[in-house]
Design a protein around this motif. Structure first.
Motif, PDB file in Angstrom:
ATOM      1  N   ILE A  62       0.816  -1.116   0.007  1.00  0.00           N
ATOM      2  CA  ILE A  62      -0.148   0.029   0.047  1.00  0.00           C
ATOM      3  C   ILE A  62       0.953   1.109  -0.067  1.00  0.00           C
ATOM      4  N   VAL A  63       0.639   1.979  -1.293  1.00  0.00           N
ATOM      5  CA  VAL A  63       1.502   3.254  -1.235  1.00  0.00           C
ATOM      6  C   VAL A  63       0.665   4.358  -0.802  1.00  0.00           C
ATOM      7  N   LEU A  64       0.949   5.038   0.224  1.00  0.00           N
ATOM      8  CA  LEU A  64       0.126   6.023   0.886  1.00  0.00           C
ATOM      9  C   LEU A  64       0.546   7.431   0.161  1.00  0.00           C
ATOM     10  N   TRP A  65       0.396   7.975  -0.881  1.00  0.00           N
ATOM     11  CA  TRP A  65       0.679   9.292  -1.291  1.00  0.00           C
ATOM     12  C   TRP A  65       0.119  10.579  -0.477  1.00  0.00           C
ATOM     13  N   THR A  66       0.721  11.630  -0.468  1.00  0.00           N
ATOM     14  CA  THR A  66       0.612  12.774   0.230  1.00  0.00           C
ATOM     15  C   THR A  66      -1.052  13.112   0.281  1.00  0.00           C
ATOM     16  N   ASN A  67      -1.792  12.994  -0.782  1.00  0.00           N
ATOM     17  CA  ASN A  67      -3.181  13.304  -0.465  1.00  0.00           C
ATOM     18  C   ASN A  67      -3.986  12.201   0.409  1.00  0.00           C
ATOM     19  N   VAL A  68      -3.542  10.851   0.217  1.00  0.00           N
ATOM     20  CA  VAL A  68      -4.172  10.184   1.134  1.00  0.00           C
ATOM     21  C   VAL A  68      -3.839  10.410   2.759  1.00  0.00           C
ATOM     22  N   MET A  69      -2.480  10.565   2.746  1.00  0.00           N
ATOM     23  CA  MET A  69      -2.015  11.030   4.249  1.00  0.00           C
ATOM     24  C   MET A  69      -2.753  12.149   4.706  1.00  0.00           C
ATOM     25  N   HIS A  70      -3.235  13.304   3.909  1.00  0.00           N
ATOM     26  CA  HIS A  70      -4.156  14.176   4.359  1.00  0.00           C
ATOM     27  C   HIS A  70      -5.416  13.927   4.611  1.00  0.00           C
ATOM     28  N   ILE A  71      -6.076  12.967   4.057  1.00  0.00           N
ATOM     29  CA  ILE A  71      -7.345  12.456   4.347  1.00  0.00           C
ATOM     30  C   ILE A  71      -7.358  11.646   5.610  1.00  0.00           C
ATOM     31  N   LEU A  72      -6.187  10.879   5.736  1.00  0.00           N
ATOM     32  CA  LEU A  72      -5.843   9.927   7.205  1.00  0.00           C
ATOM     33  C   LEU A  72      -5.809  11.009   8.265  1.00  0.00           C
ATOM     34  N   GLU A  73      -5.007  12.151   8.071  1.00  0.00           N
ATOM     35  CA  GLU A  73      -5.085  13.094   9.083  1.00  0.00           C
ATOM     36  C   GLU A  73      -6.547  13.654   9.362  1.00  0.00           C
ATOM     37  N   VAL A  74      -7.489  13.908   8.396  1.00  0.00           N
ATOM     38  CA  VAL A  74      -8.699  14.447   8.879  1.00  0.00           C
ATOM     39  C   VAL A  74      -9.378  13.133   9.809  1.00  0.00           C
ATOM     40  N   LEU A  75      -9.291  12.171   9.162  1.00  0.00           N
ATOM     41  CA  LEU A  75      -9.955  10.981  10.000  1.00  0.00           C
ATOM     42  C   LEU A  75      -9.246  10.586  11.387  1.00  0.00           C
ATOM     43  N   ASP A  76      -8.056  11.163  11.780  1.00  0.00           N
ATOM     44  CA  ASP A  76      -7.459  10.702  12.965  1.00  0.00           C
ATOM     45  C   ASP A  76      -6.712   9.465  12.896  1.00  0.00           C
ATOM     46  N   LEU A  77      -6.529   9.053  11.767  1.00  0.00           N
ATOM     47  CA  LEU A  77      -5.928   7.842  11.382  1.00  0.00           C
ATOM     48  C   LEU A  77      -4.488   7.857  11.041  1.00  0.00           C
ATOM     49  N   ALA A  78      -3.747   8.843  10.761  1.00  0.00           N
ATOM     50  CA  ALA A  78      -2.601   8.897  10.278  1.00  0.00           C
ATOM     51  C   ALA A  78      -1.318   8.405  10.930  1.00  0.00           C
ATOM     52  N   ASP A  79      -1.354   8.837  12.506  1.00  0.00           N
ATOM     53  CA  ASP A  79      -0.451   8.342  13.108  1.00  0.00           C
ATOM     54  C   ASP A  79      -0.518   6.608  13.425  1.00  0.00           C
ATOM     55  N   GLN A  80      -1.814   5.949  13.217  1.00  0.00           N
ATOM     56  CA  GLN A  80      -1.555   4.575  13.296  1.00  0.00           C
ATOM     57  C   GLN A  80      -0.980   3.941  12.014  1.00  0.00           C
ATOM     58  N   PHE A  81      -1.116   4.666  11.151  1.00  0.00           N
ATOM     59  CA  PHE A  81      -0.591   4.294   9.800  1.00  0.00           C
ATOM     60  C   PHE A  81       1.147   4.865   9.633  1.00  0.00           C
ATOM     61  N   ARG A  82       1.504   5.766  10.227  1.00  0.00           N
ATOM     62  CA  ARG A  82       2.755   6.291  10.388  1.00  0.00           C
ATOM     63  C   ARG A  82       3.751   5.169  10.992  1.00  0.00           C
ATOM     64  N   SER A  83       2.919   4.614  12.263  1.00  0.00           N
ATOM     65  CA  SER A  83       3.853   3.569  13.088  1.00  0.00           C
ATOM     66  C   SER A  83       4.148   2.238  12.238  1.00  0.00           C
ATOM     67  N   MET A  84       3.288   2.086  11.119  1.00  0.00           N
ATOM     68  CA  MET A  84       3.632   0.881  10.481  1.00  0.00           C
ATOM     69  C   MET A  84       4.346   0.920   9.253  1.00  0.00           C
ATOM     70  N   TYR A  85       4.617   2.230   8.774  1.00  0.00           N
ATOM     71  CA  TYR A  85       4.907   2.206   7.301  1.00  0.00           C
ATOM     72  C   TYR A  85       6.646   2.440   7.192  1.00  0.00           C
ATOM     73  N   ILE A  86       7.238   2.184   5.964  1.00  0.00           N
ATOM     74  CA  ILE A  86       8.545   2.458   5.832  1.00  0.00           C
ATOM     75  C   ILE A  86       8.444   3.491   4.575  1.00  0.00           C
ATOM     76  N   ASN A  87       9.303   4.572   5.153  1.00  0.00           N
ATOM     77  CA  ASN A  87       9.469   5.666   4.062  1.00  0.00           C
ATOM     78  C   ASN A  87      10.117   5.232   2.808  1.00  0.00           C
ATOM     79  N   LEU A  88       9.635   5.449   1.792  1.00  0.00           N
ATOM     80  CA  LEU A  88      10.142   4.904   0.103  1.00  0.00           C
ATOM     81  C   LEU A  88      10.998   5.933  -0.178  1.00  0.00           C
ATOM     82  N   PRO A  89      12.114   5.848  -0.407  1.00  0.00           N
ATOM     83  CA  PRO A  89      13.072   6.932  -1.080  1.00  0.00           C
ATOM     84  C   PRO A  89      12.878   7.182  -2.486  1.00  0.00           C
ATOM     85  N   GLY A  90      12.413   5.968  -3.400  1.00  0.00           N
ATOM     86  CA  GLY A  90      12.191   6.308  -4.638  1.00  0.00           C
ATOM     87  C   GLY A  90      11.661   4.914  -5.141  1.00  0.00           C
TER      88      GLY A  90
END
Length: 112
Positions: A62-90
């Motif tokens: 699952i790739v969470l682009w910036t626009n999806v992260m903005h939506i997850l912020e509004v839903l108060d779910l972004a921190d849960q996803f951040r705790s599980m993801y790996i930052n993809l450099p490219g």
């Protein structure tokens, strides 16, 4: 499901209409489900239509682009996803012979 007299989708049991849906979301991906959750928080009902008969998890990223992260912020779910993801450099795209076609550098992207 059927269309009622106003052209809205309604669940039916014989001739009885149980509820009406004002919004139809086609596709059951992450963005669609977040959109449905956001609508629910606003008190709006929606139906999500997905052609697959089951949830799939094998071989999937699952790739969470910036626009999806903005939506997850509004839903108060972004921190849960951040705790599980790996930052993809490219990302690199290769042809069937393994030759590099192009490379994307995400380090310059917002949030990258």
């Amino acid at each position: 499901m059927a269309l009622n007299e106003n052209g809205h989708i309604a669940e039916t049991d014989g001739n009885k209409v149980h509820h009406q849906e004002e919004i139809v979301i086609v596709g059951g991906g992450l963005g669609a489900l977040c959109f449905a959750a956001a609508l629910h928080r606003l008190g709006l009902r929606a139906v999500v239509l997905e052609k697959s008969d089951r949830m799939r998890s094998e071989g999937t990223a699952i790739v969470l682009w910036t626009n999806v992260m903005h939506i997850l912020e509004v839903l108060d779910l972004a921190d849960q996803f951040r705790s599980m993801y790996i930052n993809l450099p490219g990302q690199e795209f290769l042809n069937s012979d393994g030759k590099r076609l192009t490379t994307l550098d995400f380090s310059t992207c917002e949030g990258g």
